[in-house]
Design an enzyme around this catalytic site. Structure first.
Site, PDB file in Angstrom:
ATOM      1  N   ASN A 382      65.012 -15.449 -39.985  1.00  0.00           N
ATOM      2  CA  ASN A 382      64.725 -14.523 -39.038  1.00  0.00           C
ATOM      3  C   ASN A 382      64.510 -15.088 -37.947  1.00  0.00           C
ATOM      4  O   ASN A 382      65.009 -14.444 -36.456  1.00  0.00           O
ATOM      5  CB  ASN A 382      63.388 -14.338 -40.131  1.00  0.00           C
ATOM      6  CG  ASN A 382      62.077 -12.940 -39.151  1.00  0.00           C
ATOM      7  OD1 ASN A 382      62.640 -12.662 -37.548  1.00  0.00           O
ATOM      8  ND2 ASN A 382      61.298 -12.736 -39.493  1.00  0.00           N
ATOM      9  N   ASP A 383      64.294 -16.287 -37.633  1.00  0.00           N
ATOM     10  CA  ASP A 383      63.717 -16.732 -36.426  1.00  0.00           C
ATOM     11  C   ASP A 383      64.784 -16.888 -35.502  1.00  0.00           C
ATOM     12  O   ASP A 383      64.905 -17.563 -34.774  1.00  0.00           O
ATOM     13  CB  ASP A 383      63.018 -17.753 -36.628  1.00  0.00           C
ATOM     14  CG  ASP A 383      60.772 -17.423 -36.552  1.00  0.00           C
ATOM     15  OD1 ASP A 383      60.564 -15.810 -36.413  1.00  0.00           O
ATOM     16  OD2 ASP A 383      60.458 -18.340 -37.621  1.00  0.00           O
ATOM     17  N   VAL A 384      65.601 -17.162 -36.016  1.00  0.00           N
ATOM     18  CA  VAL A 384      66.824 -18.221 -36.408  1.00  0.00           C
ATOM     19  C   VAL A 384      67.888 -16.627 -35.325  1.00  0.00           C
ATOM     20  O   VAL A 384      69.216 -17.519 -34.673  1.00  0.00           O
ATOM     21  CB  VAL A 384      67.742 -18.790 -36.769  1.00  0.00           C
ATOM     22  CG1 VAL A 384      66.579 -19.967 -37.436  1.00  0.00           C
ATOM     23  CG2 VAL A 384      68.223 -18.020 -38.134  1.00  0.00           C
ATOM     24  N   ALA A 423      57.331 -19.336 -37.748  1.00  0.00           N
ATOM     25  CA  ALA A 423      56.467 -19.062 -36.416  1.00  0.00           C
ATOM     26  C   ALA A 423      56.065 -18.049 -35.871  1.00  0.00           C
ATOM     27  O   ALA A 423      55.335 -17.501 -34.901  1.00  0.00           O
ATOM     28  CB  ALA A 423      57.544 -19.133 -35.319  1.00  0.00           C
TER      29      ALA A 423
END
Lengths: 456, 93
Positions: A382-384, A423
């Site tokens: 997701n965040d990456v 995050a």
């Protein structure tokens, strides 16, 4: 040559074994022999010690080595690849504990080594021990993975550290009895290890594990200073350097400074302001539609996240990839530095699922590949892959290096739900024109997908 | 025991540089095995543990034994699990 010379020569050979062993870890082809070489180095060091002619209590040594070996083998054979971070945390802690025990033994038996060195060795070892076990507890879920914070936390840590220095000065001025100082340092180091690890959130664990790895090496090196032993100093500093380099790589992967990870307490409370969130137009597709898109594609990049491994879906992901490859398509895997729970974790998890290592590409290698990629298949990441990291200065992940999946013609994202990632940031990628979402458990979705692809 | 602290520091610093050089060449794919392998190497404290057992005093001996158990787990477990992982790394057939 006298006895000491021979012994030191053997220690040198063992150090060479470690250095060449690590050197051979620079390629998967030679890595296994490198590990073997390092273990030979260890054997030489042990033999060198045992042949020093000291008055050894062989029964006691047999007992210690016996118990340790049984436990070591049990852990090594039983541990699952997803639990590797926990295992490394425990081993870091044991390494620290061993150093602290040696320092204590030296002190209690009235060794003539420097008192300050004994205290330092004790301090680093104990700190590594307690810090590692907090990290283990967090990873295993015994302790909340969230950052645990309270007012004055950093002041308390600073105070503990200051007290230790004050105690050492007090020793120099002979203000306090040596015993009092030694035992107080033990307690303070235990507290400091806990105090430094407890405020670090789950997402930052890769950094902490690496850092504690480094500490365990430094603790061994400190023991070397204590015992005037080169083997300990050399191997300890190798491990210290290794841990520090990995810590640095992990920090870069998250665009954070080490100080920010240790003192930033990111992830304490996810107080995200939802009010100014942009409306996103999410397109939810079925696996059948996803299969058709994949069928038309020529180049596919799979982006695995830790969620994939938790769902134990990496095996079926590999089957999907194999099937697509058999149809003449090009399939690659994009591995972000912080894709797993420790450095290189995702690579091991995929290797376990028989994914060939030459298909795993790291950030720098894979990012240009997205430009002419037909489908980027995001599985549990997701965040990456959040493009906001590139342009949205207000985003908490701004500046973090990401996989540029949005450059692909189509991005297929599998997620359980629309919950934000670690995050706590909503991912704008999901609303992009070329993005489609396929909701569901990764394993179920991939199994369906596999069936559909084979039927097409 | 006459310890030449400067010599020891020299060795320490040089070893850190060597470590820096060789570890920077380890690719990300192998970072987990590197960590568990270097973990096993930090089990070199086993040498300290063996020496501690020979020290005087009952309590000191038992502390040495505790150190020996911890360090042996580290060495044996560390090298074995690293080998287990490295075995899984295969090139494309």
């Amino acid at each position: 040559m006298n006895q000491t010379d021979i012994q030191n020569l053997l220690y040198l050979i063992s150090a060479i074994g470690f250095i060449v062993g690590i050197k051979r870890l620079s390629h998967p082809r030679t890595a296994r022999s490198g590990n073997f070489l390092a273990s030979l180095g260890m054997l030489v060091a042990i033999i060198a010690t045992l042949t020093s002619g000291a008055d050894f209590d062989w029964k006691l040594i047999g007992l210690g080595v016996g118990i340790g070996s049984i436990l070591g083998v049990m852990i090594a054979v039983r541990v699952q690849m997803t639990q590797m971070p926990q295992m490394v945390a425990i081993f870091n802690g044991l390494g620290g504990a061993a150093s602290a025990f040696v320092a204590s033994a030296a002190y209690i038996s009235g060794s003539d080594s420097s008192y300050i060195i004994m205290c330092m060795s004790l301090f680093i070892g104990t700190l590594t021990f307690s810090g590692s076990f907090i990290a283990f507890g967090k990873l295993q879920g015994f302790i909340s993975g969230r950052a645990i914070t309270f007012t004055g936390q950093q002041a308390m840590n600073a105070l503990i550290f200051g007290s230790i220095i004050a105690l050492l000065i007090a020793h120099n001025l002979s203000l306090l009895p040596n015993d009092t100082i030694f035992y107080t340092i033990t307690v303070l180091a235990l507290m400091l290890g806990i105090g430094l690890t407890i405020p670090i959130g789950g997402a930052d664990m890769p950094v902490v594990i690496s850092l504690l790895n480094s500490y365990s090496g430094i603790a061994a090196a400190a023991t070397g200073f204590l015992l005037d032993n080169n083997a300990l100093i050399i191997s300890g500093s190798l491990v210290g350097a290794s841990g520090l380099i990995l810590t640095n790589i992990m920090c870069k992967g998250m665009n954070r400074s080490l100080a920010n990870v240790i003192f930033g307490a990111v992830g304490a409370v996810s107080s995200i302001d939802n009010s100014d969130q942009k409306e996103m137009n999410i397109k939810s597709y079925s696996t059948t539609e996803a299969a058709m898109i994949l069928d038309a594609a020529e180049k596919i990049i799979i982006v695995p996240g830790y969620g994939l491994a938790v769902a134990q879906a990496q095996h079926v992901a590999r089957e999907v990839a194999d099937t697509l490859e058999a149809q003449g398509k090009k399939v690659l895997y994009a591995i972000h530095p912080v894709a797993g729970r420790m450095p290189g974790h995702m690579n091991v998890l995929l290797a376990e699922a028989n994914v060939p290592y030459d298909l795993l590409k790291d950030l720098d290698e894979i990012n240009p590949e997205f430009e002419d990629c037909d489908v980027a298949l995001i599985l549990g990441a997701n965040d990456v892959v959040n493009p906001a990291a590139r342009h949205d200065k207000s985003s908490p992940i701004y500046g973090m290096p990401i996989l540029n999946v949005d450059k692909s013609r189509t991005v297929i994202i599998n997620k359980r739900s629309m919950n934000p990632g670690f995050a706590g940031v909503q991912n704008e990628l999901f609303g992009y024109d070329n993005s489609i979402m396929v909701f569901g458990d990764a394993k179920d979705m991939l199994n369906d997908l596999l069936k559909e692809i084979k039927e097409l | 025991m006459e310890v030449n602290i400067i010599n020891l520091i020299t060795i320490f610093i040089l070893a850190v540089f060597v470590g820096n050089e060789i570890i920077n060449k380890v690719p990300p794919t192998l970072h987990t095995p590197l960590m568990s392998g270097s973990n096993a190497i930090s089990g070199i404290a086993i040498v300290g543990a063996l020496l501690a057992i020979t020290m005087d005093g009952t309590l000191g001996t038992y502390l040495g034994l505790a150190a020996l158990i911890c360090a042996t787990i580290n060495v044996v477990g560390g090298f074995l699990v690293t080998d287990r992982m490295l075995k899984m790394f295969k090139k494309k057939r």
